[in-house]
Design a protein around this motif. Structure first.
Motif, PDB file in Angstrom:
ATOM      1  N   ILE A   5       5.033   0.255 -10.692  1.00 57.32           N
ATOM      2  CA  ILE A   5       4.103  -0.418  -9.363  1.00 57.32           C
ATOM      3  C   ILE A   5       2.793  -0.073  -9.424  1.00 57.32           C
ATOM      4  O   ILE A   5       1.864   1.130  -9.404  1.00 57.32           O
ATOM      5  CB  ILE A   5       4.700   0.020  -8.082  1.00 57.32           C
ATOM      6  CG1 ILE A   5       6.025   0.085  -7.728  1.00 57.32           C
ATOM      7  CG2 ILE A   5       3.832  -0.338  -6.501  1.00 57.32           C
ATOM      8  CD1 ILE A   5       6.655   1.224  -5.989  1.00 57.32           C
ATOM      9  N   VAL A   6       2.353  -1.631  -9.653  1.00 54.07           N
ATOM     10  CA  VAL A   6       0.285  -1.095 -10.078  1.00 54.07           C
ATOM     11  C   VAL A   6       0.163  -2.021  -7.924  1.00 54.07           C
ATOM     12  O   VAL A   6       0.398  -3.469  -8.180  1.00 54.07           O
ATOM     13  CB  VAL A   6       0.144  -2.219 -10.208  1.00 54.07           C
ATOM     14  CG1 VAL A   6      -1.381  -2.068 -10.810  1.00 54.07           C
ATOM     15  CG2 VAL A   6       0.745  -1.868 -11.588  1.00 54.07           C
ATOM     16  N   GLU A   7      -0.040  -1.456  -6.951  1.00 57.93           N
ATOM     17  CA  GLU A   7      -0.500  -1.584  -5.143  1.00 57.93           C
ATOM     18  C   GLU A   7      -1.954  -0.894  -4.731  1.00 57.93           C
ATOM     19  O   GLU A   7      -1.931   1.161  -5.557  1.00 57.93           O
ATOM     20  CB  GLU A   7       0.078  -0.965  -4.989  1.00 57.93           C
ATOM     21  CG  GLU A   7       0.111  -1.051  -3.229  1.00 57.93           C
ATOM     22  CD  GLU A   7      -0.329  -2.483  -2.656  1.00 57.93           C
ATOM     23  OE1 GLU A   7      -1.329  -2.018  -2.638  1.00 57.93           O
ATOM     24  OE2 GLU A   7       0.409  -3.341  -2.593  1.00 57.93           O
ATOM     25  N   ALA A  10      -1.474   2.841  -1.073  1.00 54.45           N
ATOM     26  CA  ALA A  10      -0.947   3.993  -1.062  1.00 54.45           C
ATOM     27  C   ALA A  10       0.401   3.965  -0.234  1.00 54.45           C
ATOM     28  O   ALA A  10       1.797   4.124  -0.474  1.00 54.45           O
ATOM     29  CB  ALA A  10      -1.619   5.448  -0.951  1.00 54.45           C
ATOM     30  N   ALA A  13       2.263   1.180  -1.743  1.00 52.56           N
ATOM     31  CA  ALA A  13       3.526   1.422  -2.618  1.00 52.56           C
ATOM     32  C   ALA A  13       4.529   2.444  -2.491  1.00 52.56           C
ATOM     33  O   ALA A  13       4.898   2.196  -3.366  1.00 52.56           O
ATOM     34  CB  ALA A  13       2.530   1.981  -3.331  1.00 52.56           C
ATOM     35  N   GLU A  14       4.028   3.047  -1.391  1.00 52.55           N
ATOM     36  CA  GLU A  14       5.443   4.138  -0.923  1.00 52.55           C
ATOM     37  C   GLU A  14       6.501   3.273  -0.560  1.00 52.55           C
ATOM     38  O   GLU A  14       7.322   3.288  -0.569  1.00 52.55           O
ATOM     39  CB  GLU A  14       4.843   5.385   0.388  1.00 52.55           C
ATOM     40  CG  GLU A  14       3.768   6.608  -0.770  1.00 52.55           C
ATOM     41  CD  GLU A  14       4.505   6.870  -1.608  1.00 52.55           C
ATOM     42  OE1 GLU A  14       5.639   6.954  -1.093  1.00 52.55           O
ATOM     43  OE2 GLU A  14       3.878   8.160  -2.571  1.00 52.55           O
ATOM     44  N   ALA A  17       8.383   1.450  -3.354  1.00 50.32           N
ATOM     45  CA  ALA A  17       9.485   2.516  -3.256  1.00 50.32           C
ATOM     46  C   ALA A  17      10.497   2.758  -2.299  1.00 50.32           C
ATOM     47  O   ALA A  17      11.893   2.941  -3.285  1.00 50.32           O
ATOM     48  CB  ALA A  17       8.348   3.892  -4.355  1.00 50.32           C
ATOM     49  N   VAL A  29      11.503   4.316 -10.317  1.00 51.13           N
ATOM     50  CA  VAL A  29       9.745   3.872  -9.926  1.00 51.13           C
ATOM     51  C   VAL A  29       9.431   5.111 -10.992  1.00 51.13           C
ATOM     52  O   VAL A  29       9.050   6.328 -10.977  1.00 51.13           O
ATOM     53  CB  VAL A  29       9.297   3.862  -8.481  1.00 51.13           C
ATOM     54  CG1 VAL A  29       7.901   3.823  -8.475  1.00 51.13           C
ATOM     55  CG2 VAL A  29      10.006   3.419  -7.643  1.00 51.13           C
ATOM     56  N   GLN A  32       3.125   4.895  -9.473  1.00 52.16           N
ATOM     57  CA  GLN A  32       2.613   3.864  -9.008  1.00 52.16           C
ATOM     58  C   GLN A  32       0.805   4.191  -8.594  1.00 52.16           C
ATOM     59  O   GLN A  32       0.335   5.215  -9.029  1.00 52.16           O
ATOM     60  CB  GLN A  32       2.640   4.680  -7.566  1.00 52.16           C
ATOM     61  CG  GLN A  32       4.222   4.211  -6.681  1.00 52.16           C
ATOM     62  CD  GLN A  32       4.893   5.050  -5.731  1.00 52.16           C
ATOM     63  OE1 GLN A  32       6.095   5.573  -5.182  1.00 52.16           O
ATOM     64  NE2 GLN A  32       3.401   5.603  -4.765  1.00 52.16           N
ATOM     65  N   ASP A  55       0.207  -5.575  -7.167  1.00 53.58           N
ATOM     66  CA  ASP A  55      -0.733  -6.364  -6.503  1.00 53.58           C
ATOM     67  C   ASP A  55      -1.850  -7.193  -7.116  1.00 53.58           C
ATOM     68  O   ASP A  55      -2.359  -6.688  -7.485  1.00 53.58           O
ATOM     69  CB  ASP A  55      -1.218  -4.914  -5.343  1.00 53.58           C
ATOM     70  CG  ASP A  55      -1.961  -5.937  -4.016  1.00 53.58           C
ATOM     71  OD1 ASP A  55      -1.680  -7.155  -4.056  1.00 53.58           O
ATOM     72  OD2 ASP A  55      -3.097  -4.807  -4.032  1.00 53.58           O
TER      73      ASP A  55
END
Length: 251
Positions: A5-7, A10, A13-14, A17, A29, A32, A55
Motif C-alpha cells: 500500500i502506497v498512501e 496514515a 492506509a490503515e 489494510a 500487507v 504501508q 494513491d
C-alpha cells in the motif's frame, strides 16, 4: 497474496489494510508507504508484491513516478479522492480505480478481477498513465461546506485568502478576516486548489497570491510574508520551496 500500500494518509492506509484483511485474512500487507521516494527504495530492496495499491497524489509526487523508476509487472489498483476523470479509463484498461473512501464492494470487485486476471497482467503503459494522470483541464474545488455548530455554510474558494494548520486543525481565512475550520489537510488542499492561485509556502500555510501584502527578503534563502488579512503567526517561505515560490510569483 502479498500487497503493498502506497498512501500518504496514515488513516486511509490503515483503513484499506483492514478492509483487505476482512476480505481475505490470508492477504499480507507487506508495507504501508507514504511517498514515491520510500516506495521506490522499498521496491528496489524487496521482491515485488502480487498487487499494488497506489494513491495517485502522494506527498512528494504522482505515483506513476514509481513505475518509471522501478520495472514492475505487478498489477496496480489506483486510489484517489477525485471522482471522475480516470474512472472509465482504468476500467477499460483492466486496472482498477477506487474512489476514497473506498467502498467494500468496490474493493471486493477489484480483488476478484485481480484473481481472474493475475496470469495476464503486463507492465503498465507509462505513456498512457502519464497522459491520463495529467489531464489538460483538472476540475479544481470551487467552494467549501463549513460546519458552524448546528449550521452549515458554503464558502467560495474565491473568498479565501489563505489556509493554515494549528494543533492538527486546518483553518481557512477569508479576505474579510473570518476564521473557519475545514475538514482537509493542507496536503489535500494543495491537490484540490488551482496551483496558479494558491501556493504551499511552508508546512503550516497555503496562501493565495492576492493575499500577499508584502514579501520581505532577509537574505537569499529567507523570505518573510505579510498576509492580508494579517496572519496570527510569522509566515516564512520554507527554504526548500523558495525556488518554486519565486517561479510562482513570476507567473
Amino acid at each position: 497474496m502479498n500487497v503493498l500500500i502506497v498512501e500518504d494518509e496514515a488513516l486511509s492506509a490503515e483503513r484499506l489494510a483492514a478492509q483487505l484483511r476482512a476480505y481475505d485474512p490470508r492477504i499480507t500487507v507487506l508495507a504501508q508507504l507514504p511517498s514515491v521516494a520510500k516506495a521506490v527504495a522499498w521496491l528496489q530492496a524487496h521482491p515485488a508484491p502480487d498487487l499494488l495499491f497506489l494513491d495517485i497524489h502522494l506527498e512528494d509526487d504522482l505515483s506513476f513516478r514509481i513505475l518509471e523508476q522501478v520495472p514492475l509487472r505487478a498489477p496496480v489498483v489506483f486510489t484517489t479522492a477525485y471522482d471522475q476523470y480516470l474512472l472509465d479509463a482504468f476500467r477499460v484498461n483492466g486496472i482498477a480505480y477506487l474512489l476514497k473512501p473506498i467502498d467494500d464492494e468496490e474493493l471486493a470487485a477489484a480483488l476478484s478481477k485481480y484473481q481472474q486476471l493475475q496470469q495476464h497482467f503486463a507492465a503498465p503503459d507509462l505513456g498512457t498513465l502519464r497522459r491520463l494522470l495529467t489531464p489538460a483541464a483538472p476540475a479544481y474545488k470551487e467552494r467549501f461546506m463549513i460546519s458552524a455548530g448546528a449550521k452549515l455554510r458554503s464558502v467560495e474558494v474565491a473568498d479565501v485568502a489563505y489556509f493554515f494548520s494549528e494543533d492538527k486543525v486546518t483553518f481557512l481565512v477569508t479576505h474579510k478576516g473570518q476564521l473557519l475550520p475545514v475538514d482537509f489537510t493542507l496536503d489535500k488542499l494543495g491537490e484540490m486548489l488551482n496551483p496558479h492561485d494558491f501556493f504551499r509556502v511552508n508546512r503550516q500555510y497555503l496562501v493565495r497570491m492576492q493575499a500577499l501584502d508584502n514579501v520581505h527578503v532577509y537574505s537569499a534563502g529567507k523570505y518573510r510574508l505579510e498576509l492580508r488579512p494579517p496572519a496570527r503567526h510569522e509566515v516564512f517561505v520554507s527554504q526548500v520551496r523558495l525556488s518554486e515560490f519565486k517561479q510562482w510569483m513570476g507567473k
